[in-house]
Write an enzyme that holds these catalytic residues in place. Structure first.
Site, short mmCIF file in Angstrom:
data_model
loop_
_atom_site.label_atom_id
_atom_site.label_comp_id
_atom_site.label_asym_id
_atom_site.label_seq_id
_atom_site.Cartn_x
_atom_site.Cartn_y
_atom_site.Cartn_z
N SER A 143 -16.35 -26.73 -50.30
CA SER A 143 -16.31 -25.65 -49.57
C SER A 143 -15.61 -25.76 -48.28
O SER A 143 -15.61 -26.62 -47.71
CB SER A 143 -17.83 -25.07 -49.32
N TYR A 156 -26.46 -25.74 -45.37
CA TYR A 156 -25.21 -25.73 -46.23
C TYR A 156 -24.09 -26.40 -45.80
O TYR A 156 -23.60 -27.32 -46.48
CB TYR A 156 -25.07 -24.21 -46.72
#
Length: 259
Positions: A143, A156
Site C-alpha cells: 500500500s 496499518y
C-alpha cells in the site's frame, strides 16, 4: 542451453485473499491470462463461487480455504504443489483509524499477523516451489501506507511498512535465483469491503473516506496493474509500482469535489 519458460497455461498462480476486492479481481485477470489459478481465503463459499465462475468461463480455477496466519495449514497447503509460477500475497487489511495514544493493540496484532506474517508464511512455504518452476514470481500487494505515514493510520502503516520491507529484503536475498519479487503499492482503492471492515461495519464512516473523490481506483485497476507486472518478460522485474487515482497526490492530499 537455457530451459524454455513453460507457457502460462501450464503454470499455477496462487492468490491469497481471493474472496473479494483486489484478490478476486486479480484471480480473474490471471485466469484470463491463461494461468491455472488457485484461490485462497478464509471464506469458503466466496472462493468456491469464484472458482465456479472462472471454470464456467473456460478457465482453470481451484478454491482452497486457507487462513494465511495458520502456519500449519499453510505448510499443508504447500504440499499440494510440485511447482508454482506466481504467488500473489494479497491477503491483508486495515482495522481502525485511532491515534497511537488510543489505538487497540489487538487491532495492531491482527493487522501485523495478516499483512506481514501471512505474507511471510506463504512466501516461505512456496518459495521452493517458485524456485522449481524456473521462472517464479512473488507479488506483495502492499500500500502507499507502506511508504508514507498519516495520522490515524499508524497500525496499518506499520504493518504495510513491514510488508514493503519483507519484499525489498527478499529481493536482495534471492538475487541470482529464478524468482522475481514485485511490490504493488496501491493508494486509494474503493472496494466493497476495505473501508467498511476498517470501521467495524460503519457505512457512514466508510463512505466518508471516498466522499467527493470522483474516481478512486477500483479493484480491477489494481488487478490490471498486477497482471501487467506478472506478465512482463522473465528478465524484467517491476521492483515497486505505486498506483494512485489521479485525484490523490499523496496519502494526505486528495482532491475532493464539492457540490
Amino acid at each position: 542451453m537455457a530451459t524454455a519458460v513453460p507457457p502460462a497455461a501450464s503454470r499455477i498462480a496462487v492468490v491469497t485473499g481471493a474472496s473479494s476486492g483486489i484478490g478476486a479481481a486479480t484471480a480473474r485477470r490471471l485466469a484470463e491470462a491463461g494461468y491455472r489459478v488457485v484461490l485462497t481465503a478464509r471464506r469458503k463459499d466466496r472462493i468456491e463461487a469464484l472458482a465456479e465462475e472462472l471454470t464456467a468461463a473456460g478457465h482453470s480455477a481451484t478454491a482452497y480455504p486457507l487462513d494465511v496466519t495458520d502456519r500449519a495449514a499453510v505448510d499443508e497447503f504447500a504440499t499440494a504443489f510440485r511447482t508454482v509460477g506466481v504467488l500473489v500475497n494479497n491477503a491483508g487489511g486495515a482495522l481502525g483509524a485511532d491515534p497511537v495514544a488510543t489505538g487497540d493493540p489487538q487491532d495492531w496484532r491482527t493487522m501485523y499477523e495478516t499483512n506481514v506474517i501471512g505474507t511471510l508464511n506463504l512466501t516461505q512455504a512456496l518459495l521452493p516451489k517458485l524456485d522449481a518452476s524456473g521462472d517464479g514470481t512473488v507479488v506483495v500487494v502492499s500500500s502507499t501506507a507502506g511508504h508514507a505515514t498519516y495520522e490515524g493510520g499508524a497500525g496499518y502503516v506499520a504493518a504495510k511498512h513491514g510488508a514493503h520491507v519483507l519484499a525489498e529484503t527478499l529481493r536482495l536475498e534471492i538475487v541470482g535465483r529464478p524468482v522475481r519479487v514485485i511490490e504493488i503499492a496501491p493508494g486509494m482503492v474503493k472496494t466493497e469491503e476495505f473501508a467498511l471492515t476498517r470501521f467495524g461495519g460503519d457505512a457512514d464512516k466508510a463512505a466518508k473516506v471516498y466522499e467527493g473523490v470522483a474516481e478512486p481506483l477500483t479493484a480491477d485497476d489494481v488487478a490490471d496493474t498486477i497482471a501487467w507486472a506478472v506478465t512482463r518478460p522473465p528478465h524484467v522485474n517491476i521492483d515497486l509500482l505505486v498506483v494512485r487515482p489521479r485525484a490523490q497526490a499523496s496519502n494526505t492530499k486528495v482532491h475532493r469535489e464539492t457540490r
